[in-house]
Design an enzyme around this catalytic site. Structure first.
Site, PDB file in Angstrom:
ATOM      1  N   LYS A  36       0.627  -1.153   0.028  1.00 45.54           N
ATOM      2  CA  LYS A  36      -0.053   0.141  -0.005  1.00 45.54           C
ATOM      3  C   LYS A  36       0.842   1.298  -0.005  1.00 45.54           C
ATOM      4  O   LYS A  36       0.674   2.225  -0.669  1.00 45.54           O
ATOM      5  CB  LYS A  36      -0.881  -0.031   1.355  1.00 45.54           C
ATOM      6  CG  LYS A  36      -1.578   1.438   1.520  1.00 45.54           C
ATOM      7  CD  LYS A  36      -2.403   1.431   2.759  1.00 45.54           C
ATOM      8  CE  LYS A  36      -1.566   1.874   3.872  1.00 45.54           C
ATOM      9  NZ  LYS A  36      -1.331   3.051   4.326  1.00 45.54           N
ATOM     10  N   ASN A  37       1.831   1.237   0.809  1.00 46.97           N
ATOM     11  CA  ASN A  37       2.672   2.449   1.087  1.00 46.97           C
ATOM     12  C   ASN A  37       3.715   2.798  -0.330  1.00 46.97           C
ATOM     13  O   ASN A  37       4.557   3.637  -0.044  1.00 46.97           O
ATOM     14  CB  ASN A  37       3.203   2.499   2.525  1.00 46.97           C
ATOM     15  CG  ASN A  37       2.516   2.827   3.520  1.00 46.97           C
ATOM     16  OD1 ASN A  37       1.218   2.885   3.326  1.00 46.97           O
ATOM     17  ND2 ASN A  37       2.789   2.455   4.730  1.00 46.97           N
ATOM     18  N   CYS A 132      -4.817  12.980  12.146  1.00 45.00           N
ATOM     19  CA  CYS A 132      -5.460  11.671  12.363  1.00 45.00           C
ATOM     20  C   CYS A 132      -5.127  10.983  13.635  1.00 45.00           C
ATOM     21  O   CYS A 132      -4.542  11.635  14.516  1.00 45.00           O
ATOM     22  CB  CYS A 132      -5.143  10.583  11.168  1.00 45.00           C
ATOM     23  SG  CYS A 132      -3.136   9.986  11.419  1.00 45.00           S
ATOM     24  N   ARG A 137       0.524  14.982  11.984  1.00 44.60           N
ATOM     25  CA  ARG A 137       0.846  14.740  10.724  1.00 44.60           C
ATOM     26  C   ARG A 137       1.043  15.952   9.934  1.00 44.60           C
ATOM     27  O   ARG A 137       0.408  16.206   8.734  1.00 44.60           O
ATOM     28  CB  ARG A 137       0.173  13.739   9.832  1.00 44.60           C
ATOM     29  CG  ARG A 137      -0.863  12.507  10.746  1.00 44.60           C
ATOM     30  CD  ARG A 137       0.400  11.538  10.954  1.00 44.60           C
ATOM     31  NE  ARG A 137       0.766  10.774   9.918  1.00 44.60           N
ATOM     32  CZ  ARG A 137       0.077   9.732   9.080  1.00 44.60           C
ATOM     33  NH1 ARG A 137      -0.785   9.381   9.781  1.00 44.60           N
ATOM     34  NH2 ARG A 137       0.892   9.346   8.020  1.00 44.60           N
ATOM     35  N   ASP A 326       4.865   0.897  12.194  1.00 43.03           N
ATOM     36  CA  ASP A 326       3.569   0.349  11.380  1.00 43.03           C
ATOM     37  C   ASP A 326       3.564  -1.245  11.727  1.00 43.03           C
ATOM     38  O   ASP A 326       2.461  -1.622  11.714  1.00 43.03           O
ATOM     39  CB  ASP A 326       3.694   0.328  10.024  1.00 43.03           C
ATOM     40  CG  ASP A 326       3.590   1.763   9.721  1.00 43.03           C
ATOM     41  OD1 ASP A 326       3.577   2.026   8.214  1.00 43.03           O
ATOM     42  OD2 ASP A 326       3.124   2.720  10.301  1.00 43.03           O
ATOM     43  N   ARG A 419      -8.485  -0.435   4.398  1.00 45.04           N
ATOM     44  CA  ARG A 419      -7.799   0.486   3.597  1.00 45.04           C
ATOM     45  C   ARG A 419      -6.175  -0.108   3.146  1.00 45.04           C
ATOM     46  O   ARG A 419      -5.724   0.256   2.356  1.00 45.04           O
ATOM     47  CB  ARG A 419      -7.536   1.569   4.340  1.00 45.04           C
ATOM     48  CG  ARG A 419      -8.703   2.553   4.478  1.00 45.04           C
ATOM     49  CD  ARG A 419      -8.461   3.814   5.203  1.00 45.04           C
ATOM     50  NE  ARG A 419      -7.271   4.501   4.769  1.00 45.04           N
ATOM     51  CZ  ARG A 419      -6.541   5.305   5.337  1.00 45.04           C
ATOM     52  NH1 ARG A 419      -6.820   5.878   6.656  1.00 45.04           N
ATOM     53  NH2 ARG A 419      -5.688   5.641   4.721  1.00 45.04           N
TER      54      ARG A 419
HETATM   55  C1  EPZ Z   1       4.418   7.123   5.879  1.00 44.47           C
HETATM   56  O1  EPZ Z   1       3.463   8.027   6.308  1.00 44.47           O
HETATM   57  C2  EPZ Z   1       3.558   5.782   5.886  1.00 44.47           C
HETATM   58  N1  EPZ Z   1       2.240   6.094   5.009  1.00 44.47           N
HETATM   59  C3  EPZ Z   1       3.067   5.512   7.378  1.00 44.47           C
HETATM   60  O2  EPZ Z   1       2.275   4.410   7.202  1.00 44.47           O
HETATM   61  C4  EPZ Z   1       4.059   5.232   8.118  1.00 44.47           C
HETATM   62  O3  EPZ Z   1       3.997   5.192   9.652  1.00 44.47           O
HETATM   63  C5  EPZ Z   1       5.177   6.561   8.293  1.00 44.47           C
HETATM   64  O4  EPZ Z   1       5.608   6.756   6.819  1.00 44.47           O
HETATM   65  C6  EPZ Z   1       6.391   6.207   8.992  1.00 44.47           C
HETATM   66  O5  EPZ Z   1       7.006   5.381   8.429  1.00 44.47           O
HETATM   67  C7  EPZ Z   1       2.207   6.002   3.921  1.00 44.47           C
HETATM   68  O6  EPZ Z   1       3.419   5.731   3.039  1.00 44.47           O
HETATM   69  C8  EPZ Z   1       1.346   6.321   2.956  1.00 44.47           C
HETATM   70  P1  EPZ Z   1       6.373  10.544   7.974  1.00 44.47           P
HETATM   71  P2  EPZ Z   1       4.104   9.726   6.325  1.00 44.47           P
HETATM   72  O7  EPZ Z   1       6.369  11.722   7.016  1.00 44.47           O
HETATM   73  O8  EPZ Z   1       4.788   9.958   5.231  1.00 44.47           O
HETATM   74  C9  EPZ Z   1       6.884  14.054  11.027  1.00 44.47           C
HETATM   75  C10 EPZ Z   1       0.442   3.002   7.575  1.00 44.47           C
HETATM   76  O9  EPZ Z   1      -0.220   2.361   8.562  1.00 44.47           O
HETATM   77  N2  EPZ Z   1       6.902  14.926  10.153  1.00 44.47           N
HETATM   78  O10 EPZ Z   1       7.607   9.521   7.622  1.00 44.47           O
HETATM   79  O11 EPZ Z   1       3.190  10.690   6.674  1.00 44.47           O
HETATM   80  C11 EPZ Z   1       5.361  13.325  11.456  1.00 44.47           C
HETATM   81  O12 EPZ Z   1       4.651  14.063  12.607  1.00 44.47           O
HETATM   82  C12 EPZ Z   1       1.073   4.643   7.677  1.00 44.47           C
HETATM   83  O13 EPZ Z   1       0.669   2.349   6.511  1.00 44.47           O
HETATM   84  C13 EPZ Z   1       6.946  16.287  10.274  1.00 44.47           C
HETATM   85  O14 EPZ Z   1       7.142  16.522  11.449  1.00 44.47           O
HETATM   86  O15 EPZ Z   1       5.114   9.719   7.554  1.00 44.47           O
HETATM   87  C14 EPZ Z   1       5.729  11.954  12.018  1.00 44.47           C
HETATM   88  O16 EPZ Z   1       5.962  12.023  13.451  1.00 44.47           O
HETATM   89  C15 EPZ Z   1       0.706   5.075   8.905  1.00 44.47           C
HETATM   90  N3  EPZ Z   1       6.878  17.220   9.359  1.00 44.47           N
HETATM   91  C16 EPZ Z   1       7.195  11.824  11.461  1.00 44.47           C
HETATM   92  O17 EPZ Z   1       7.575  12.845  10.530  1.00 44.47           O
HETATM   93  C17 EPZ Z   1       6.413  16.867   7.964  1.00 44.47           C
HETATM   94  O18 EPZ Z   1       6.428  17.514   7.007  1.00 44.47           O
HETATM   95  C18 EPZ Z   1       7.037  10.583  10.505  1.00 44.47           C
HETATM   96  O19 EPZ Z   1       6.149  10.853   9.629  1.00 44.47           O
HETATM   97  C19 EPZ Z   1       6.190  15.458   7.821  1.00 44.47           C
HETATM   98  C20 EPZ Z   1       6.381  14.386   8.804  1.00 44.47           C
END
Ligand code: EPZ
Length: 439
Positions: A36-37, A132, A137, A326, A419
């Site tokens: 999915k990701n 969420c 996020r 995850d 999802r």
């Molecule tokens: C991806 O989300 C995945 N989703 C998430 O999987 C996964 O948990 C996450 O990466 C971490 O591995 C998809 O790929 C669709 P991040 P993403 O940006 O990209 C902070 C699932 O269950 N952050 O790496 O949104 C954020 O708050 C989902 O499949 C900022 O501060 O995650 C978080 O604490 C859940 N500023 C950390 O980084 C930003 O601009 C990691 O978030 C962006 C993120």
């Protein structure tokens, strides 16, 4: 809450549940679907060229359907053949660079279409994605990247108070970006904005997840010049045009890890096919620390937990290649059933313990010590209960707990689970689970 305004579609969501009954140890083999990701950013990348792209091994998930609808809203022709697991996309003409609020607000991951739209048309306007269950996020790092590539970024609010952000640049230029957090989405979004930039872009402290590497491989097939994906420094040399390409989605490492735990929590013996062991090394290591026998052969992983006493271990979630956040809820459910206490530290998201209250309805006796630390006492004989999925992976954890619990567990709000897990009921039933979806 069900009120007069509840639409039938929402009613279906609220009323559908998955009933799980203890059916003893699971055994046999299961096949993992496409990730999915990985598929979501791959689909976003098809907006970067006028020619047809073909994505194979696409999983039949609600999130994929939403992403297809988002591509269509930008003017792309999209055909998703669920039987063949193929998505054909031809974004010959981009008809708008303003995202449809109702559509993109259905799925946070839609934000990764912003980079491609900005690169393709010179402008992109998106509603600010909401937080969420697991955290705020934010997208500050995505926007920091666009600014570093020369875009003017502006926030605004419409009459209803809905926030939106626009980015604009005749043509993006080269530049360097340091990501304060190795954000997966920000790395992917900036990479896609950079492939058509006029110059060289360097992303430092980049995310190293396999889904970032899969996207870079697809972009390079399209004619992009990306080096270093999978490390913390990614270099992108901009080109003027990309061509259509064909790409197969990598297997879903989180689905693979979830089913490995289905074997462990039921003390069963499962072979997980189409699973890349090097993508789930931390999960294999931690399962072995508890005493489960994990063997890797080619693209299959076998988990045997039918002998001896399984013991506790400690988990600390980290960006890849660390233990994946995850997999944290699912592993917590498993650790509730082994003997001895375990500590779980969640370092990636600020609110990813919503499943503790639900697991405790099943007598897991888990204690949340601080915002990000939980103690799992272990040795629990879980008991079936009525529980609610608060997010995708929490829902999966509750199904795992239900497989091991005495009596029936009814998991509500299963739309979260659907999802991210293709045919989860069918796949688990085929290895002996007693699982039924009830409307
Ligand atoms: C991806 O989300 C995945 N989703 C998430 O999987 C996964 O948990 C996450 O990466 C971490 O591995 C998809 O790929 C669709 P991040 P993403 O940006 O990209 C902070 C699932 O269950 N952050 O790496 O949104 C954020 O708050 C989902 O499949 C900022 O501060 O995650 C978080 O604490 C859940 N500023 C950390 O980084 C930003 O601009 C990691 O978030 C962006 C993120």
């Amino acid at each position: 809450m069900i009120g007069y305004g509840t639409k039938l579609r929402d009613l279906e969501k609220i009323l559908s549940i998955i009933s799980v009954k203890n059916a003893g140890p699971l055994s046999g083999s299961m096949t993992v679907s496409g990730s999915k990701n990985a598929v979501l950013p791959l689909l976003a990348a098809t907006l970067l060229c006028e020619e047809e792209c073909i994505i194979n091994e696409a999983p039949d998930l609600k999130d994929v359907e939403i992403m297809c609808a988002i591509l269509r809203s930008f003017g792309a022709e999209v055909c998703f053949d669920k039987q063949e697991k193929i998505v054909r996309v031809k974004a010959a003409n981009i008809t708008t660079n303003e995202a449809e609020t109702e559509l993109v607000c259905k799925m946070r991951a839609s934000i990764v279409t912003m980079g491609p739209i900005l690169a393709r048309t010179g402008r992109a306007k998106f509603p600010l994605p909401g937080g969420c269950a697991i955290g705020d996020r934010p997208i500050d790092l995505h926007l920091k990247g666009f600014v570093a590539l020369g875009a003017d970024v502006e926030m605004s609010e419409d009459e209803t108070g809905t926030g939106s952000v626009s980015a604009e640049a005749k043509r993006l230029s080269g530049g360097e970006i340091y990501l304060d957090t190795p954000s997966v989405g920000a790395t992917q979004n900036i990479m896609m904005a950079a492939v058509l930039a006029d110059g060289v872009v360097i992303i430092e402290n980049a995310a190293q997840e396999p889904e970032v590497v899969d996207l870079a491989n697809f972009l390079n097939k399209m004619g992009a010049k990306i080096k270093g994906a999978g490390t913390d420094i990614i270099k992108i040399e901009g080109v003027t045009k990309l061509r259509g390409a064909v790409h197969g989605v990598i297997p879903d490492r989180i689905e693979a890890g979830t089913y490995m735990l289905a074997a462990a929590i039921t003390r069963g013996d499962l072979t997980i096919e189409n699973a890349l062991a090097h993508h789930v090394k931390p999960v294999i290591a931690k399962l072995r620390e508890t005493g489960a026998i994990v063997t890797e052969s080619g693209d299959a992983i076998r988990v045997k937990a039918d002998k001896g006493i399984l013991r506790s271990t400690d988990i600390k979630t980290l960006p890849y290649p660390g233990f994946p956040t995850d997999m944290q809820p699912q592993f917590m459910a498993y650790l509730a059933t082994v003997s001895g206490p375990s500590t779980i530290l969640e370092t990636v998201f600020e609110n990813r313990f919503m499943h503790i209250a639900e697991l405790n309805k099943m007598r897991a006796h888990i204690m949340q010590k601080e915002e990000r630390r939980a103690i799992v006492p272990g040795g629990s004989s879980l008991v079936g209960a009525d529980v609610t999925a608060t997010d995708l992976r929490a829902g999966a954890a509750l199904i795992l707990a239900g497989l091991a619990a005495k009596g029936e567990t009814r998991v509500a709000d299963i739309y979260h689970i659907e999802r991210g897990y293709e045919d989860i009921c069918g796949k688990l039933r085929r290895v002996g689970a007693d699982l039924t979806k009830k409307q």
